[in-house]
Motif scaffolding. Structure first.
Motif, short mmCIF file in Angstrom:
data_model
loop_
_atom_site.label_atom_id
_atom_site.label_comp_id
_atom_site.label_asym_id
_atom_site.label_seq_id
_atom_site.Cartn_x
_atom_site.Cartn_y
_atom_site.Cartn_z
N ARG A 1 0.63 -1.11 0.18
CA ARG A 1 -0.02 0.14 -0.18
C ARG A 1 0.94 1.27 0.07
NH1 ARG A 1 -5.94 0.08 0.21
NH2 ARG A 1 -6.50 2.00 1.24
N ILE A 2 1.87 1.11 0.71
CA ILE A 2 2.88 2.38 0.73
C ILE A 2 3.63 2.41 -0.42
CG2 ILE A 2 5.07 3.13 2.00
CD1 ILE A 2 3.93 2.22 4.55
N HIS B 1 2.66 1.62 -3.27
CA HIS B 1 1.67 2.24 -4.45
C HIS B 1 0.94 3.47 -3.82
CE1 HIS B 1 2.32 -1.96 -5.81
NE2 HIS B 1 2.74 -1.29 -6.90
N SER B 2 1.75 4.51 -3.36
CA SER B 2 0.99 5.90 -2.88
C SER B 2 2.09 7.09 -3.37
CB SER B 2 0.69 5.64 -1.63
OG SER B 2 1.99 5.87 -0.72
N PRO B 3 1.56 8.06 -3.22
CA PRO B 3 2.45 9.27 -3.08
C PRO B 3 3.65 9.45 -2.28
CG PRO B 3 0.09 9.94 -3.54
CD PRO B 3 0.09 8.50 -3.30
N PHE B 4 3.26 8.81 -1.12
CA PHE B 4 4.28 8.58 0.07
C PHE B 4 5.53 7.86 -0.40
CE2 PHE B 4 5.97 6.63 4.09
CZ PHE B 4 6.25 7.75 4.77
N ARG C 1 6.17 7.16 -3.37
CA ARG C 1 6.87 7.67 -4.42
C ARG C 1 8.06 8.92 -3.95
NH1 ARG C 1 2.51 9.06 -7.77
NH2 ARG C 1 1.94 10.83 -6.59
N VAL C 2 7.62 9.47 -2.82
CA VAL C 2 8.63 10.37 -2.27
C VAL C 2 9.89 9.51 -1.57
CG1 VAL C 2 9.10 12.10 -0.32
CG2 VAL C 2 6.73 12.12 -1.51
N LYS D 1 10.88 6.68 -2.63
CA LYS D 1 11.68 6.07 -3.86
C LYS D 1 12.63 7.28 -4.28
CE LYS D 1 10.62 3.32 -7.81
NZ LYS D 1 9.49 2.83 -8.73
N ALA D 2 11.98 8.58 -4.42
CA ALA D 2 12.85 9.76 -4.83
C ALA D 2 13.81 10.13 -3.87
CB ALA D 2 11.63 10.80 -5.01
N ALA E 1 5.37 3.53 -8.48
CA ALA E 1 4.98 4.04 -7.28
C ALA E 1 3.83 5.07 -7.47
CB ALA E 1 6.27 4.69 -6.56
N ALA E 2 2.66 4.39 -7.56
CA ALA E 2 1.47 5.28 -7.67
C ALA E 2 0.12 4.74 -7.27
CB ALA E 2 1.23 5.86 -9.19
N ALA E 3 -0.64 5.50 -6.84
CA ALA E 3 -1.92 4.80 -6.00
C ALA E 3 -2.92 4.56 -7.50
CB ALA E 3 -2.76 5.92 -5.28
#
Lengths: 283, 437
Positions: free
Chosen positions: B249-250, B252-255, B257-258, B260-261, B421-423
């Motif tokens: 869940r984490i 595949h979420s904007p969180f 994504r951060v 991973k960045a 990494a996206a919802a």
């Protein structure tokens, strides 16, 4: 153009003087004002009292010979380095010494001399990272079932904007590629496209044309002018004198960490001191 | 207005019923296949060599248990290292904080050292929260330094925990007439968390099921304690599933994504306005709490916690499992943990037991003696020596495996996969002309 229009909502906040601003040198309505900026690294003073402004809605060039302190100035403005002295005022707010992310969320966003794409992430992931105030960037909203719907809704809207911006820069065919597989020029386009999704007011571009082939360069400049018409402001560091002279309304010349001259490109180009400093007096 | 969105306009071919099955299903098939093949393989090996069913079941339960607890820890490490690039090599320390907190909260007030006598579930939750809070305390200074120094700080922290609970200063603490403390090298006793299984089987509605299970097990020649242990292994598997779902869940979420960045280029993430410090702090605390909980489910299922359970090499095992499975992949973390537990951790011991009982092997005391027999064209003493040293040799095997993996497949079994990494499904393009309403 379906790009967002940052100028529309910003003019509301601007002082009444903004409406009377003229696009001469220097304007009465600077979006960025740098005052007596100082930065030392050990015994070397990289930036030594630089003072200049960037007009709202302009494309301003920052030039200077190697080691003039252009990159350090950029780093001090965007919070990558903490200045040892002086002030940086962005859109009426003192941002001196603030963190990079804080500054970026307020609308001052930069790109890098060597493009900093996130190589193992796809172009779309790179793009979707950029928008500020994403609900799902909080752990709880991303994880808890009830809050997740709003996260998904927001991302669907951002996804649409990401695709539109990629189309605007004509790199939508690369959307699902890993950013690390892009060519140098494509990475520069991606970096600019990504920066736009943060809804900036002023973009600081560090050598946006370095390593970009001529046809891509034309495309990139064309996009920058379109964005200027949409109300974005630009400050760019560039080595190519002709390019700066042709595309910037104002030019700031940095030499040994201080501003040597600033003004109209033609006037700056004619300044003997600038020729001396920049070209070693050979032209 | 149509109530079911997505199915109203037939203009876009709907991908909902695509023949391509979702990845989690093929992952599940792979995992179940691996599990069944391993269990059947070891089971048949045991049966044909005359190992008693109770011992075979005990071995398979041990494999499952270790695979489960390693999977919990590997998933937590994957959140830190695989996703965010935080090189936390203090895993054992966070386990220790969780277990010792749980022990102090739940141990009987009359025991020595004394505890607060709280129910087990309070201890589990308390230990998890304590590990998370300690994570915040460590992260606040540690995240200010560069990545390599960060790793050193976490390792130092883990040793501070271990030496701290060993030290005389914390061994006995008198408080209100009772002697609390960590018990020093002797450790601290408590009611094991696995005791929830026999407790649950005694519950009014469940006792009939429990009796049935015990009877069925007895019929197969299995003891009642094996039934309890197998059921506890199932509880662990339940937690693995929870951890997995949370981390997916984490991811595949904007969180995510951060995160991973941050791993890819933190400066770039910051210059896009991401508060990477807060994200790192959050994820470090969450991972630390998960490590604490995993420690409680593992070490807490014994009745005694001693400092020797939290030596740094435990952290190393977890990283080996993660490297086998593939850093960055949650599925890989689970598979890597299973492979490590079954084939590197428990498998060699099982094989040794079988070989010892079915072959009468001479075991020379040193490798020189063993090789000496080769001159007389007698390889059996060397074989006997190898079997005898299997416990030690598996560490050699792990070393060799790591070298081979690094050279041939540094991304591990699943690390090469692309996980977006996206919802939402980012590849969905806005359709032009539909915008007019």
């Amino acid at each position: 153009m379906t790009m967002s229009e940052p100028a529309a909502d910003k003019t509301d906040e601007a002082s009444p003087a903004a409406t009377e601003a003229t696009i001469s040198t220097p304007g009465d309505d600077p979006i960025l004002a740098v005052e007596s900026l100082q930065k030392r690294f050990g015994g070397i003073t990289a930036v030594d009292g630089a003072t200049f402004t960037v007009d709202r809605g302009s494309i301003t060039g920052l030039i200077g010979p190697n080691g003039a302190g252009k990159s350090t100035t950029f780093n001090c403005i965007t919070g990558v380095n903490t200045p040892d002295g002086g002030r940086v005022v962005f859109d009426g707010t003192d941002i001196t010494g603030r963190s990079t992310d804080w500054i970026a969320t307020r609308g001052l966003v930069r790109t890098f001399q060597i493009a900093r794409e996130l190589p193992a992430m796809t172009v779309l992931e790179n793009m979707l990272l950029a928008p500020t105030d994403q609900r799902g960037e909080s752990l709880w909203r991303s994880v808890l079932p009830g809050a997740r719907d709003a996260v998904v809704d927001q991302e669907e809207q951002l996804r649409e904007r990401a695709w539109e911006t990629l189309e605007f820069f004509e790199i939508d065919h690369l959307a699902e590629e890993k950013a690390g597989t892009l060519s140098g020029g494509q990475r520069k386009l991606l970096e600019l496209a990504r920066a736009l999704l943060t809804d900036p007011d002023l973009l600081l571009l560090d050598e946006p044309m370095a390593g970009v082939n001529p046809s891509l360069e034309t495309k990139l400049l064309d996009r920058i002018h379109t964005l200027q018409d949409d109300g974005y402001s630009f400050l760019l560091v560039e080595h190519d004198m002709d390019l700066i002279m042709e595309h910037c309304e104002r030019v700031i010349v940095l030499h040994q960490g201080a501003v040597l001259d600033a003004g109209d490109p033609a006037a700056v180009k004619a300044n003997e001191d600038v020729i001396e400093a920049y070209l070693g007096g050979e032209v | 207005m149509s109530a079911n969105a997505g199915a109203d306009d037939g203009e876009t071919p709907n991908g909902g019923d695509s023949p391509e099955q979702p990845r989690w299903r093929s992952d599940l098939q792979t995992l179940v296949g691996l599990l069944v093949a391993t269990y059947v393989g070891f089971g048949l090996l045991g049966l044909f060599t005359g190992v008693r069913p109770n011992s075979i079941a005990g071995f398979l339960q041990t494999v499952t248990f270790f695979a489960g607890v390693f999977a919990l820890l590997t998933l937590a490490v994957n959140l830190h290292w695989g996703y965010t690039g935080l090189f936390n090599i203090g895993v054992a320390g966070f386990m220790g904080v969780g277990v010792y907190t749980m022990a102090v909260l739940t141990a009987a007030p009359t025991a020595s050292p004394a505890g607060f006598g709280l129910p087990t579930f309070v201890g589990v939750i308390g230990g998890t929260i304590a590990a998370g809070l300690v994570g915040v305390v460590i992260a606040l200074p540690a995240l200010r330094v560069r990545a390599d120094y960060f790793a050193i700080i976490t390792l130092g922290f883990s040793e501070i925990v271990r030496l701290g609970v060993t030290s005389g200063a914390l061994r006995q603490i008198e408080l209100g007439g009772r002697v609390y403390g960590t018990g020093g090298g002797g450790g601290i006793g408590y009611q094991p968390v696995s005791s929830v299984v026999p407790w649950a089987l005694e519950l009014p509605g469940v006792s009939a099921v429990g009796d049935g299970l015990y009877a069925a097990a007895a019929f197969l020649g299995l003891s009642a304690s094996i039934v309890d242990r197998v059921l506890y292994a199932l509880v662990i598997i339940g937690f693995v599933l929870l951890f997995y779902l949370l981390l997916e869940r984490i991811a595949h979420s904007p969180f995510g994504r951060v995160l991973k960045a941050i791993r890819e280029d933190e400066t770039a993430a910051r210059s896009l306005g991401k508060n990477t410090r807060r994200a790192k702090l959050t994820v470090f605390a969450l991972g630390a709490a998960l490590m604490g909980l995993a420690g409680i489910l593992w070490i807490g299922s014994r009745s005694l916690a001693t400092p020797s359970s939290f030596v740094p090499v435990v952290t190393f095992y977890i990283f080996v499992a993660l490297i086998i499975g593939g850093s960055g992949s949650n599925t890989g973390s689970v598979v890597g943990a299973f492979v490590f537990a079954a084939f590197l951790w428990e498998g060699p011991r099982f094989v040794r037991t079988i070989l010892r009982r079915s072959l009468d092997l001479a075991s020379p005391p040193t490798v020189v003696d063993a090789v000496g027999h080769l001159a007389a064209l007698n390889p059996l003493p060397l074989f006997g020596y190898v079997v005898d040293s299997l416990d030690v040799l598996r560490w050699v095997a792990i070393g060799v495996l790591l070298v081979v993996l690094m050279v041939r497949r540094p991304e591990g079994l699943y690390g090469a996969r692309t996980d977006i990494a996206a919802a939402t499904d980012l590849s969905v393009r806005p359709t032009r002309g539909d915008d007019d309403e």
